[in-house]
Design a protein around this motif. Structure first.
Motif, PDB file in Angstrom:
ATOM      1  N   GLU A 107      -0.813   1.939   0.760  1.00  0.00           N
ATOM      2  CA  GLU A 107       0.041   1.372   1.800  1.00  0.00           C
ATOM      3  C   GLU A 107       1.179   2.325   2.156  1.00  0.00           C
ATOM      4  N   ARG A 118       7.569   2.256   5.450  1.00  0.00           N
ATOM      5  CA  ARG A 118       7.639   0.832   5.113  1.00  0.00           C
ATOM      6  C   ARG A 118       8.486   0.569   3.874  1.00  0.00           C
ATOM      7  N   ASP A 157       3.274  -7.122   5.627  1.00  0.00           N
ATOM      8  CA  ASP A 157       2.173  -6.979   6.567  1.00  0.00           C
ATOM      9  C   ASP A 157       1.055  -7.901   6.087  1.00  0.00           C
ATOM     10  N   PHE A 199      -2.669  -6.500   6.380  1.00  0.00           N
ATOM     11  CA  PHE A 199      -2.964  -5.494   5.356  1.00  0.00           C
ATOM     12  C   PHE A 199      -3.062  -6.160   3.990  1.00  0.00           C
ATOM     13  N   SER A 200      -2.172  -7.108   3.724  1.00  0.00           N
ATOM     14  CA  SER A 200      -2.183  -7.809   2.452  1.00  0.00           C
ATOM     15  C   SER A 200      -3.505  -8.536   2.232  1.00  0.00           C
ATOM     16  N   SER A 257      -6.478  -5.909   1.860  1.00  0.00           N
ATOM     17  CA  SER A 257      -6.406  -5.227   0.568  1.00  0.00           C
ATOM     18  C   SER A 257      -6.692  -6.187  -0.581  1.00  0.00           C
TER      19      SER A 257
END
Length: 284
Positions: free
Chosen positions: A116, A123, A257, A260-261, A264
């Motif tokens: 990430e 970030r 995010d 993305f979380s 993933s």
């Protein structure tokens, strides 16, 4: 249904398992957790005392201790069983399983955080505070494993074994348990910031991972180890702004995010299953 899952779910039949007993059981757990458990937090907020992350963390974790107390009362006096019957058929805790699960998830989580950061280099920022971190570290290492174990005993132990009295379909049992796990988490502020559907999907996904791991192994320890180290890493290593529980983490993301979380998390779940179950699980 696999033999490990069947043996685990059949533990509910050892006690008094009439369907109606689950009504006062759920009410007792909920009352201890969401009523008695939040009294110190509301007193703290109402007192006007400047609290901060450490005091907030301790106060909020108190509710989980009360949830565990409510579960103990429910299992013993309503169902006539022991808490260890929610863990495994042999009524003991396999600490090796907890440690192995925690280690595997730590490696996977570390890879995800690094990925990430590489994908979104702006970030994360360094938020480490050398004065406030040590006492927070101690509180997290003591309280978080108990908090996660309590949630696993309720949502993957008590709930799944209860659902197992209604259906013998593992997918339905795992989904029902994950839904029960998701609902209280929808009160978190992240839901208001990012939307109900995407955050519900995240909570449901982690609940489903924990449920399928428990059913596949026929024990609760793998889920406890995974859940505990996940929350410890979130609290101490890489948290995000707007979290339900702001902590003294070493790094902080400027935002969560959720897409993305979720992606993933699904990838991590597949890797975890493949890694942990690459050979037949031990069932002594």
């Amino acid at each position: 249904m696999s033999p490990p899952a069947e043996r685990y779910l059949d533990l509910a039949r050892e006690g008094r398992n009439d369907w109606w007993r689950y009504v006062p059981g759920v009410l007792t757990i909920t009352f201890f957790w969401l009523v008695l458990g939040y009294i110190p937090y509301f007193l703290l907020v109402g007192s006007g005392v400047e609290s901060g992350p450490l005091l907030d963390f301790v106060a909020l974790n108190f509710s989980i201790f009360l949830m565990l107390a409510g579960l103990a009362v429910t299992v013993k006096f309503i169902h006539g069983r022991t808490l260890l019957s929610l863990v495994a058929p042999d009524a003991r805790v396999d600490w090796r399983r907890i440690g192995r699960s925690a280690l595997v998830w730590t490696v996977i989580a570390a890879v995800i955080v690094v990925a990430e950061h590489l994908l979104f280099p702006e970030r994360y920022y360094l938020s480490f505070n050398p004065e406030r971190f040590p006492p927070f570290l101690a509180a997290v290492l003591v309280l978080t494993p108990i908090q996660c174990a309590a949630e696993e005993l309720v949502f993957r132990g008590y709930a799944m074994q209860g659902f197992g009295l209604l259906t013998r379909r593992p997918a339905a049992i795992a989904a029902a348990s994950s839904l029960a796990f998701t609902l209280p988490h929808l009160l978190n502020p992240e839901v208001g910031d990012h939307g109900v559907l995407i955050m519900a999907a995240n909570y449901f996904a982690i609940g489903l991972l924990l449920a399928t791991v428990t059913l596949r192994d026929g024990r609760l320890e793998l889920a406890i180890g995974l859940h505990a180290v996940n929350n410890v890493l979130l609290a101490l290593v890489a948290n995000y702004e707007g979290s339900v529980l702001m902590t003294e983490s070493i790094f902080t993301a400027r935002e969560l995010d959720p897409v993305f979380s979720l992606v993933s998390l699904i990838a991590a779940a597949c890797i975890f299953h493949a890694w942990i179950f690459r050979r037949a699980p031990e069932n002594p």
